[in-house]
Design an enzyme around this catalytic site. Structure first.
Site, PDB file in Angstrom:
ATOM      1  CG  HIS A   1     -12.312   5.654 -12.860  1.00  0.00           C
ATOM      2  ND1 HIS A   1     -11.569   6.805 -12.428  1.00  0.00           N
ATOM      3  CD2 HIS A   1     -12.629   4.967 -11.917  1.00  0.00           C
ATOM      4  CE1 HIS A   1     -11.344   6.321 -11.035  1.00  0.00           C
ATOM      5  NE2 HIS A   1     -11.904   5.271 -10.859  1.00  0.00           N
TER       6      HIS A   1
ATOM      7  CE1 TYR B   1      -9.989   6.994  -7.822  1.00  0.00           C
ATOM      8  CE2 TYR B   1      -7.501   6.472  -7.881  1.00  0.00           C
ATOM      9  CZ  TYR B   1      -8.914   6.226  -8.043  1.00  0.00           C
ATOM     10  OH  TYR B   1      -9.251   4.694  -8.280  1.00  0.00           O
TER      11      TYR B   1
HETATM   12  N1  NAP Z   1     -10.979   1.432 -10.628  1.00  0.00           N
HETATM   13  C1  NAP Z   1     -11.951   1.914  -9.527  1.00  0.00           C
HETATM   14  O1  NAP Z   1     -13.025   2.303  -9.625  1.00  0.00           O
HETATM   15  C2  NAP Z   1     -11.231   1.820  -8.000  1.00  0.00           C
HETATM   16  C3  NAP Z   1     -12.138   2.042  -6.946  1.00  0.00           C
HETATM   17  C4  NAP Z   1     -11.618   2.351  -5.527  1.00  0.00           C
HETATM   18  C5  NAP Z   1      -9.998   2.146  -5.653  1.00  0.00           C
HETATM   19  N2  NAP Z   1      -9.421   2.030  -6.589  1.00  0.00           N
HETATM   20  C6  NAP Z   1      -7.832   1.878  -6.791  1.00  0.00           C
HETATM   21  O2  NAP Z   1      -7.489   0.802  -5.791  1.00  0.00           O
HETATM   22  C7  NAP Z   1      -6.694   1.215  -4.787  1.00  0.00           C
HETATM   23  C8  NAP Z   1      -6.551   0.277  -3.691  1.00  0.00           C
HETATM   24  O3  NAP Z   1      -7.942   0.364  -3.134  1.00  0.00           O
HETATM   25  P1  NAP Z   1      -8.542   1.157  -1.590  1.00  0.00           P
HETATM   26  O4  NAP Z   1      -7.305   1.912  -1.343  1.00  0.00           O
HETATM   27  O5  NAP Z   1      -9.745   1.369  -1.756  1.00  0.00           O
HETATM   28  O6  NAP Z   1      -8.433  -0.234  -0.894  1.00  0.00           O
HETATM   29  P2  NAP Z   1      -6.961  -1.234  -0.480  1.00  0.00           P
HETATM   30  O7  NAP Z   1      -5.984  -0.845  -0.990  1.00  0.00           O
HETATM   31  O8  NAP Z   1      -7.804  -2.778  -0.572  1.00  0.00           O
HETATM   32  O9  NAP Z   1      -7.187  -0.863   1.314  1.00  0.00           O
HETATM   33  C9  NAP Z   1      -6.664   0.294   1.770  1.00  0.00           C
HETATM   34  C10 NAP Z   1      -6.814   0.331   3.301  1.00  0.00           C
HETATM   35  O10 NAP Z   1      -6.241  -0.957   3.996  1.00  0.00           O
HETATM   36  C11 NAP Z   1      -5.337  -0.718   4.634  1.00  0.00           C
HETATM   37  N3  NAP Z   1      -4.325  -1.594   4.679  1.00  0.00           N
HETATM   38  C12 NAP Z   1      -3.414  -1.671   3.640  1.00  0.00           C
HETATM   39  N4  NAP Z   1      -2.501  -2.736   3.664  1.00  0.00           N
HETATM   40  C13 NAP Z   1      -3.031  -3.479   4.944  1.00  0.00           C
HETATM   41  C14 NAP Z   1      -2.435  -4.830   5.476  1.00  0.00           C
HETATM   42  N5  NAP Z   1      -1.471  -5.438   4.953  1.00  0.00           N
HETATM   43  N6  NAP Z   1      -3.210  -5.086   6.609  1.00  0.00           N
HETATM   44  C15 NAP Z   1      -4.365  -4.500   6.946  1.00  0.00           C
HETATM   45  N7  NAP Z   1      -4.857  -3.389   6.364  1.00  0.00           N
HETATM   46  C16 NAP Z   1      -4.029  -2.776   5.480  1.00  0.00           C
HETATM   47  C17 NAP Z   1      -5.088   0.766   4.637  1.00  0.00           C
HETATM   48  O11 NAP Z   1      -4.744   1.417   5.852  1.00  0.00           O
HETATM   49  P3  NAP Z   1      -3.496   2.057   6.202  1.00  0.00           P
HETATM   50  O12 NAP Z   1      -3.184   2.970   5.323  1.00  0.00           O
HETATM   51  O13 NAP Z   1      -3.823   2.448   7.619  1.00  0.00           O
HETATM   52  O14 NAP Z   1      -2.243   0.636   6.347  1.00  0.00           O
HETATM   53  C18 NAP Z   1      -6.546   1.279   4.214  1.00  0.00           C
HETATM   54  O15 NAP Z   1      -7.361   1.579   5.163  1.00  0.00           O
HETATM   55  C19 NAP Z   1      -6.929   2.891  -4.586  1.00  0.00           C
HETATM   56  O16 NAP Z   1      -5.662   3.486  -3.973  1.00  0.00           O
HETATM   57  C20 NAP Z   1      -7.241   3.156  -5.900  1.00  0.00           C
HETATM   58  O17 NAP Z   1      -5.876   3.429  -6.597  1.00  0.00           O
HETATM   59  C21 NAP Z   1      -9.737   1.862  -7.945  1.00  0.00           C
END
Ligand code: NAP
Length: 279
Positions: free
Chosen positions: A111, A53
């Site tokens: 990862h 990241y």
């Molecule tokens: N291991 C892997 O391969 C992998 C892959 C992808 C991600 N990850 C990890 O997982 C974490 C989470 O995944 P992600 O960031 O892709 O997706 P997520 O957390 O499921 O979604 C983030 C999105 O959802 C919105 N959001 C957050 N809370 C909300 C709510 N209560 N209601 C409506 N919308 C909401 C956010 O917008 P706003 O900011 O505008 O609220 C943002 O656009 C990442 O930050 C990363 O650390 C790991």
């Protein structure tokens, strides 16, 4: 407002992991550091980052800007594909520690398995060494399928304590989670709000949210934590990150869990770790 109180899940190695954490892909630089510090001050303790990241410096800064001591925070980082293998995994992890500005990680994950390179077992062995040296508290993986987990266990006799996987009611991963549960491996859901799969827009999710007087996001996240899975949603908006951790004042009934099973799109819609690789 009162601080959030987030329960923990037990890990195979005797440790514990908070059931809700925050991801770190919601912002960069100062905005990320300030956002994380504010999340931590509100009660979040689990922070998810990764070498890939390129944000570990800001994550470390966010932890230092919070009012909470480092030892109360559970920091997860991940070995990038480019750093897999003996030696390289160690050097990559040391670089992560330097960027985070800490002398240990709470959880280190591989990862992605990246099967074309065949380095996951070596990487896992190096991580077990790092653990025995006290540089990392717990070791796990991300995006591993059952046969890929078995390969690590077959070579070392040690199961990862966590498998961080793409998980929401729309990608329920039922068979894989069954495998994890049988072995005591904690499933940790990434992208747990399932936006790409429109999990929060489903009628049944709306109906259940109205019944409980909560937001659709809380139904989607509660579905996971009620089954013992950890979730790491991320938001740059305080109202949302507070709501994302406010999952423990209501319970979904057996019928509601059965109804939520109808929104699962099936394993074929999840990224296939036999093919998908990340460096
Ligand atoms: N291991 C892997 O391969 C992998 C892959 C992808 C991600 N990850 C990890 O997982 C974490 C989470 O995944 P992600 O960031 O892709 O997706 P997520 O957390 O499921 O979604 C983030 C999105 O959802 C919105 N959001 C957050 N809370 C909300 C709510 N209560 N209601 C409506 N919308 C909401 C956010 O917008 P706003 O900011 O505008 O609220 C943002 O656009 C990442 O930050 C990363 O650390 C790991």
């Amino acid at each position: 407002m009162e601080q959030l109180s987030i329960p923990t899940a037990p890990l195979l190695d005797g440790g514990f992991i908070p059931l809700v954490g925050t991801g770190s892909l919601f912002a960069k630089g100062n905005e990320l550091a300030d956002g994380l510090a504010a999340c931590i001050n509100d009660g979040y303790r689990l922070i998810d980052t990764a070498a890939q990241y390129a944000n570990e410096v800001a994550v470390g800064e966010g932890i230092r800007r919070s009012a909470v001591p480092r030892e109360e925070i559970f920091v997860t980082t991940k070995v990038a594909g480019v750093d897999q293998g003996r030696g390289l995994a160690r050097r990559g992890f040391e670089e992560s520690l330097r960027k985070l500005g800490t002398d240990y990680a709470d959880l280190l994950l591989i990862h992605w398995p990246n099967p074309s390179r065949g380095l996951a077992v070596e990487t896992w062995q190096e991580m077990l060494d790092l653990q025995s040296e006290g540089l990392v508290r717990h070791v796990g993986v991300s995006n591993f399928l059952a046969h890929q987990l078995e390969e690590l266990y077959g070579a070392t006799g040690v199961w990862p304590v966590v498998d961080q996987i793409q998980l929401s009611p729309a990608l329920a991963r039922t068979e894989l989670r069954g495998f994890l549960t049988e072995r005591g491996i904690v499933a940790e859901g990434w992208r747990p709000l399932g936006q790409a799969e429109h999990a929060m827009e489903q009628n049944i999710v709306r109906t259940i949210a109205e019944r409980h007087g909560v937001d659709v996001s809380q139904i989607v996240l509660r579905w996971a934590v009620q089954q013992g899975a950890v979730v790491i949603p991320a938001s740059k908006t305080r109202e949302r990150w507070l709501r994302n951790a406010d999952l423990f004042g209501f319970e979904l009934s057996d019928q509601e869990m059965t109804d939520l099973a109808t929104v699962d799109l099936g394993e074929a819609k999840a990224w296939d770790a036999n093919i998908h690789e990340e460096w």
